[in-house]
Design a protein around this motif. Structure first.
Motif, mmCIF file in Angstrom:
data_model
loop_
_atom_site.group_PDB
_atom_site.id
_atom_site.type_symbol
_atom_site.label_atom_id
_atom_site.label_comp_id
_atom_site.label_asym_id
_atom_site.label_seq_id
_atom_site.Cartn_x
_atom_site.Cartn_y
_atom_site.Cartn_z
ATOM 1 N N VAL A 164 -41.570 10.761 -14.250
ATOM 2 C CA VAL A 164 -41.054 10.829 -15.616
ATOM 3 C C VAL A 164 -41.994 11.639 -16.499
ATOM 4 O O VAL A 164 -43.108 11.979 -16.107
ATOM 5 N N ALA A 165 -41.531 11.918 -17.705
ATOM 6 C CA ALA A 165 -42.351 12.481 -18.777
ATOM 7 C C ALA A 165 -41.946 11.771 -20.054
ATOM 8 O O ALA A 165 -40.852 11.188 -20.136
ATOM 9 N N ARG A 213 -41.280 11.961 -24.253
ATOM 10 C CA ARG A 213 -40.898 12.881 -25.325
ATOM 11 C C ARG A 213 -41.924 12.900 -26.466
ATOM 12 O O ARG A 213 -42.251 13.969 -26.977
ATOM 13 N N GLN A 260 -48.739 19.499 -16.106
ATOM 14 C CA GLN A 260 -48.447 19.937 -17.468
ATOM 15 C C GLN A 260 -48.879 21.387 -17.637
ATOM 16 O O GLN A 260 -50.018 21.742 -17.312
ATOM 17 N N HIS A 288 -45.695 15.514 -16.976
ATOM 18 C CA HIS A 288 -44.887 14.944 -15.897
ATOM 19 C C HIS A 288 -45.843 14.105 -15.056
ATOM 20 O O HIS A 288 -46.937 14.566 -14.715
ATOM 21 N N GLN A 292 -46.230 10.676 -11.971
ATOM 22 C CA GLN A 292 -45.678 9.738 -10.995
ATOM 23 C C GLN A 292 -46.866 9.052 -10.337
ATOM 24 O O GLN A 292 -47.916 9.668 -10.149
ATOM 25 N N VAL A 340 -38.086 13.543 -14.189
ATOM 26 C CA VAL A 340 -38.531 14.884 -13.810
ATOM 27 C C VAL A 340 -38.705 14.911 -12.296
ATOM 28 O O VAL A 340 -38.819 13.859 -11.668
ATOM 29 N N PRO A 341 -38.741 16.090 -11.690
ATOM 30 C CA PRO A 341 -39.039 16.143 -10.257
ATOM 31 C C PRO A 341 -40.497 15.763 -10.009
ATOM 32 O O PRO A 341 -41.379 16.132 -10.785
#
Length: 131
Positions: free
Chosen positions: A48-49, A51, A70, A92, A94, A122-123
């Motif tokens: 994830v990221a 906002r 990033q 981003h 994980q 996000v990937p």
């Protein structure tokens, strides 16, 4: 004036994070909030990221890895008790648990967590297990 607050660590998770980790929500002030995260043995979070928020994590228990990416920079860092790391806004990330027990951390979120639309998928480098 903000009232004083005190809270013991909740015995059970209060929410599931967008990344799939178990969260025990702690306290918040106008400038930031705090939570306790747990990822079970063998589990891999969703990538994830955020906002708007950035986070500072402090690892309490377990071992694992954290991927952060990033602006063309990318790294995987080993997670172990005593490590402190940052997740700047828009990064981003994980994480995964590589140990036999829970991976646990406390995190400060700046500003406070705004709600369910804050994180987006996000990937990432690993297949998420769903927590």
């Amino acid at each position: 004036m903000t009232a004083f607050a005190s809270l013991p660590l909740p015995a059970t998770p209060t929410v599931t994070a967008p990344d799939g980790s178990d969260v025990r929500v702690l306290l918040a002030l106008e400038g930031g909030s705090m939570a306790h995260f747990t990822l079970a043995a063998g589990a891999v979070s969703a990538a994830v990221a955020h906002r708007q928020v950035e986070e500072i994590w402090y690892l309490l228990q377990g071992t694992g890895e954290m991927w952060r990416s990033q602006a063309g920079r990318e790294e995987i860092v080993s997670l172990a008790p005593g490590l402190c790391l940052t997740i700047p806004r828009g990064t981003h990330f994980q994480f995964r648990n590589t140990g036999p027990g829970n991976l646990a951390a406390v995190a400060v979120t700046l500003p406070p967590w705004p709600g369910p639309d804050e994180a987006f998928a996000v990937p990432g480098p690993w297949q998420a297990t769903g927590g």
